[in-house]
Design a protein around this motif. Sequence first.
Motif, PDB file in Angstrom:
ATOM      1  N   GLU A   2       1.918  10.656 -11.256  1.00 38.61           N
ATOM      2  CA  GLU A   2       2.355  11.000  -9.902  1.00 38.61           C
ATOM      3  C   GLU A   2       3.257  12.239  -9.895  1.00 38.61           C
ATOM      4  N   LYS A   3       4.126  12.322 -10.885  1.00 40.60           N
ATOM      5  CA  LYS A   3       5.016  13.490 -10.987  1.00 40.60           C
ATOM      6  C   LYS A   3       4.198  14.762 -11.210  1.00 40.60           C
ATOM      7  N   ASN A   4       3.222  14.702 -12.117  1.00 40.50           N
ATOM      8  CA  ASN A   4       2.364  15.861 -12.363  1.00 40.50           C
ATOM      9  C   ASN A   4       1.569  16.241 -11.122  1.00 40.50           C
ATOM     10  N   LYS A   6       2.418  15.800  -7.981  1.00 44.04           N
ATOM     11  CA  LYS A   6       3.324  16.466  -7.033  1.00 44.04           C
ATOM     12  C   LYS A   6       3.621  17.892  -7.466  1.00 44.04           C
ATOM     13  N   GLN A   7       3.884  18.073  -8.756  1.00 39.31           N
ATOM     14  CA  GLN A   7       4.163  19.413  -9.270  1.00 39.31           C
ATOM     15  C   GLN A   7       2.941  20.322  -9.159  1.00 39.31           C
ATOM     16  N   PHE A   8       1.762  19.767  -9.389  1.00 38.56           N
ATOM     17  CA  PHE A   8       0.527  20.533  -9.258  1.00 38.56           C
ATOM     18  C   PHE A   8       0.340  21.009  -7.819  1.00 38.56           C
ATOM     19  N   LEU A   9       0.562  20.135  -6.869  1.00 38.18           N
ATOM     20  CA  LEU A   9       0.418  20.515  -5.459  1.00 38.18           C
ATOM     21  C   LEU A   9       1.447  21.565  -5.054  1.00 38.18           C
ATOM     22  N   ILE A  10       2.641  21.479  -5.605  1.00 28.82           N
ATOM     23  CA  ILE A  10       3.658  22.509  -5.361  1.00 28.82           C
ATOM     24  C   ILE A  10       3.189  23.842  -5.941  1.00 28.82           C
ATOM     25  N   ALA A  11       2.608  23.803  -7.137  1.00 28.24           N
ATOM     26  CA  ALA A  11       2.103  25.025  -7.764  1.00 28.24           C
ATOM     27  C   ALA A  11       0.945  25.618  -6.957  1.00 28.24           C
ATOM     28  N   LEU A  12       0.080  24.764  -6.400  1.00 26.20           N
ATOM     29  CA  LEU A  12      -1.003  25.265  -5.548  1.00 26.20           C
ATOM     30  C   LEU A  12      -0.436  25.904  -4.288  1.00 26.20           C
ATOM     31  N   ASN A  13       0.622  25.331  -3.768  1.00 22.39           N
ATOM     32  CA  ASN A  13       1.287  25.905  -2.595  1.00 22.39           C
ATOM     33  C   ASN A  13       1.806  27.305  -2.911  1.00 22.39           C
ATOM     34  N   LYS A  14       2.318  27.483  -4.126  1.00 22.31           N
ATOM     35  CA  LYS A  14       2.796  28.799  -4.562  1.00 22.31           C
ATOM     36  C   LYS A  14       1.634  29.795  -4.647  1.00 22.31           C
ATOM     37  N   PHE A  76      -1.269  21.234 -15.814  1.00 21.02           N
ATOM     38  CA  PHE A  76      -0.720  19.922 -15.458  1.00 21.02           C
ATOM     39  C   PHE A  76      -1.595  18.761 -15.928  1.00 21.02           C
ATOM     40  N   PHE A  77      -2.893  18.994 -16.040  1.00 22.11           N
ATOM     41  CA  PHE A  77      -3.829  17.933 -16.403  1.00 22.11           C
ATOM     42  C   PHE A  77      -4.823  18.436 -17.454  1.00 22.11           C
ATOM     43  N   PRO A  78      -4.373  18.666 -18.683  1.00 21.02           N
ATOM     44  CA  PRO A  78      -5.273  19.202 -19.707  1.00 21.02           C
ATOM     45  C   PRO A  78      -6.477  18.299 -19.988  1.00 21.02           C
ATOM     46  N   GLU A  79      -6.370  17.035 -19.668  1.00 21.69           N
ATOM     47  CA  GLU A  79      -7.495  16.127 -19.873  1.00 21.69           C
ATOM     48  C   GLU A  79      -8.157  15.744 -18.555  1.00 21.69           C
ATOM     49  N   GLY A  80      -7.840  16.481 -17.510  1.00 22.17           N
ATOM     50  CA  GLY A  80      -8.433  16.224 -16.204  1.00 22.17           C
ATOM     51  C   GLY A  80      -9.894  16.629 -16.167  1.00 22.17           C
ATOM     52  N   LYS A  81     -10.580  16.230 -15.118  1.00 18.71           N
ATOM     53  CA  LYS A  81     -12.006  16.520 -14.948  1.00 18.71           C
ATOM     54  C   LYS A  81     -12.201  17.497 -13.802  1.00 18.71           C
ATOM     55  N   ILE A  82     -13.203  18.350 -13.963  1.00 20.16           N
ATOM     56  CA  ILE A  82     -13.535  19.353 -12.955  1.00 20.16           C
ATOM     57  C   ILE A  82     -14.837  18.945 -12.275  1.00 20.16           C
ATOM     58  N   PHE A  83     -14.897  19.149 -10.950  1.00 20.09           N
ATOM     59  CA  PHE A  83     -16.163  18.946 -10.258  1.00 20.09           C
ATOM     60  C   PHE A  83     -16.379  20.061  -9.242  1.00 20.09           C
TER      61      PHE A  83
END
Length: 89
Positions: A2-4, A6-14, A76-83
């Motif tokens: 959840e923390k990541n 939130k931080q990811f969404l803040i970074a996207l806002n930037k 923020f999510f090195p093991e995340g998935k892309i679609f």
Amino acid sequence: MEKNAKQFLIALNKIDEDNLAFFLIREPESPEDEMDKLKNHYRFEVINGTAYFGFHDDSDLPDYIRKKCLITFDHFFPEGKIFGHMLNH
């Protein structure tokens, strides 16, 4: 997670703010927005503990903005998935 998220969404806002000139000249997708926004071009969700990120099929974001978003997601999510479609070519 959840923390990541939130931080990811803040970074996207930037990224959105850093590319203000691009978004200012575009029509807003929703009546409550004054201009187009990055949020109108991507999908982000966490499913069963895995983060997923991708761009809407009809998104016409330039590659330089897409790349910034993908690099940020990977940070923020090195093991995340892309679609979805990642780059426009």
